[in-house]
Design a protein around this motif. Structure first.
Motif, short mmCIF file in Angstrom:
data_model
loop_
_atom_site.label_atom_id
_atom_site.label_comp_id
_atom_site.label_asym_id
_atom_site.label_seq_id
_atom_site.Cartn_x
_atom_site.Cartn_y
_atom_site.Cartn_z
N ILE A 134 0.84 -1.20 0.00
CA ILE A 134 0.00 0.00 0.00
C ILE A 134 0.87 1.25 0.00
O ILE A 134 0.63 2.20 -0.76
N TRP A 135 1.93 1.28 0.86
CA TRP A 135 2.83 2.44 0.88
C TRP A 135 3.48 2.64 -0.49
O TRP A 135 3.56 3.77 -0.99
N VAL A 136 3.94 1.54 -1.10
CA VAL A 136 4.60 1.64 -2.41
C VAL A 136 3.62 2.10 -3.48
O VAL A 136 3.96 2.88 -4.36
N TRP A 137 2.39 1.62 -3.39
CA TRP A 137 1.36 2.05 -4.35
C TRP A 137 1.08 3.54 -4.20
O TRP A 137 0.97 4.27 -5.19
N LEU A 138 1.00 4.04 -2.95
CA LEU A 138 0.73 5.45 -2.71
C LEU A 138 1.90 6.34 -3.13
O LEU A 138 1.71 7.44 -3.67
N ILE A 139 3.15 5.85 -2.89
CA ILE A 139 4.32 6.69 -3.15
C ILE A 139 4.78 6.58 -4.60
O ILE A 139 5.09 7.59 -5.25
N PHE A 140 4.82 5.36 -5.14
CA PHE A 140 5.40 5.13 -6.46
C PHE A 140 4.37 4.75 -7.52
O PHE A 140 4.75 4.54 -8.68
N ALA A 141 3.10 4.64 -7.13
CA ALA A 141 2.04 4.24 -8.07
C ALA A 141 2.34 2.89 -8.72
O ALA A 141 2.05 2.67 -9.89
N GLU A 142 2.92 1.97 -7.94
CA GLU A 142 3.23 0.62 -8.42
C GLU A 142 2.07 -0.30 -8.07
O GLU A 142 1.90 -0.69 -6.92
N THR A 143 1.28 -0.65 -9.06
CA THR A 143 0.10 -1.48 -8.83
C THR A 143 0.46 -2.96 -8.98
O THR A 143 1.01 -3.37 -10.00
N PRO A 144 0.18 -3.80 -7.96
CA PRO A 144 0.49 -5.22 -8.06
C PRO A 144 -0.29 -5.90 -9.19
O PRO A 144 -1.40 -5.50 -9.52
N ALA A 145 0.32 -6.94 -9.77
CA ALA A 145 -0.35 -7.70 -10.82
C ALA A 145 -1.52 -8.50 -10.23
O ALA A 145 -1.57 -8.76 -9.02
N THR A 146 -2.43 -8.90 -11.09
CA THR A 146 -3.63 -9.61 -10.64
C THR A 146 -3.29 -10.91 -9.93
O THR A 146 -3.84 -11.21 -8.86
#
Length: 293
Positions: free
Chosen positions: A250-262
């Motif tokens: 979640i932190w990485v998604w918020l900071i770097f916009a890195e969305t995990p694969a399905t």
């Protein structure tokens, strides 16, 4: 009764702080924006320096040194902790954050297998069932890594979980104080990282994030999570390790916009559900047993 309740709350607070601090490890490594050897060397050296300062303060306060490395088991566990730091950073640099934290969450199941093999502590049926679900979850994540070219990073994450489980198993078998072993073991990755990076110069764009991580965040995380078992059962402590698994992506998604694969999300969801279900079951079982007796 009130003392026991107070100790339990103290344990919950400590392990919650430790789990939250641990969840910031990967985002801070990513924010440092450097090459792998520079990050490994600076982060680990900061941890060692902070540990030495803490030990010196404890020496001045109490007049004696705490237990640092308890004999051969401590040396072997320290070697494994150092190797796990290396493989963990290799995983961070070679696969996605979600893959790393979900795969490393397999650590408790590796620990159960090693305890079964070497300590003759047979897992309970609920543990074996949880392990089957976790194998399915890790398999889904690794299959995604194969198709996206992240197999090496995923393999390093699996190896990191296995090495860490081995270190914990050695500590459990020795029954000795291992609180400072993981922190002092950072000497190994510090030496390796600096030896590789210094000839060409350290390459860290934002060293403040790495120093914050190594000198404050990691010592706080390790100390709190190592102290928590004094007040809580192992399953309860295990639930707070899930904070990294859930929060780091979640932190990485918020900071770097890195969305995990399905497939990573699906496999990670199975892992988290299996671990959480197992931990809640063990906590409930332990709380029900005294009432029955």
């Amino acid at each position: 009764m009130s003392t026991a309740l107070s100790d339990h709350r103290k344990g919950l607070l400590l392990t919650a702080i430790g789990g939250l601090a641990l969840s910031m490890d990967i985002p801070l490594v990513r924010l440092g924006d450097g090459d792998i050897w520079s990050i490994l060397g600076v982060r680990s050296a900061a941890t060692v320096l902070a540990t030495l300062i803490i030990l010196g303060a404890m020496r001045l306060a109490s007049g004696r040194w705490p237990v640092l490395v308890p004999g051969r088991p401590g040396l072997l566990a320290g070697l494994l902790y150092g190797l796990s730091s290396l493989t963990f950073v290799l995983a961070v640099f070679n696969t996605t954050t979600a893959n790393v934290v979900f795969i490393v969450a397999f650590n408790p199941m590796f620990g159960a297998l090693l305890s079964w093999t070497f300590l003759k502590e047979k897992p309970q049926p609920s543990t074996l069932i949880a392990m089957l679900f976790m194998i399915v979850g890790v398999g889904l994540i690794v299959s995604e890594g194969l198709s996206s070219g992240h197999f090496f990073g995923d393999a390093m994450a699996i190896l990191s979980a296995l090495i860490l489980a081995a270190a914990i198993t050695i500590g459990r078998a020795s029954r000795r104080e291992m609180g400072f072993v993981p922190l002092l073991a950072a000497i190994l990755p510090a030496a390796l990282g600096l030896a590789q990076a210094l000839p060409s110069g350290l390459s860290v764009a934002y060293p403040g994030w790495i120093l914050l991580n190594g000198a404050i965040v990691m010592p706080v995380a390790f100390w709190c999570l190592a102290t928590g078992p004094r007040y809580l059962s192992a399953p309860e402590v295990g639930m707070f390790y899930l904070l990294e698994t859930v929060l780091a992506p979640i932190w990485v998604w918020l900071i770097f916009a890195e969305t995990p694969a399905t497939m990573t999300l699906l496999g990670g969801g199975i892992l988290v559900a299996a671990i959480a279900g197992h931990c809640f079951w063990m906590v409930r079982r332990r709380s029900v047993r005294p009432l029955a007796e």
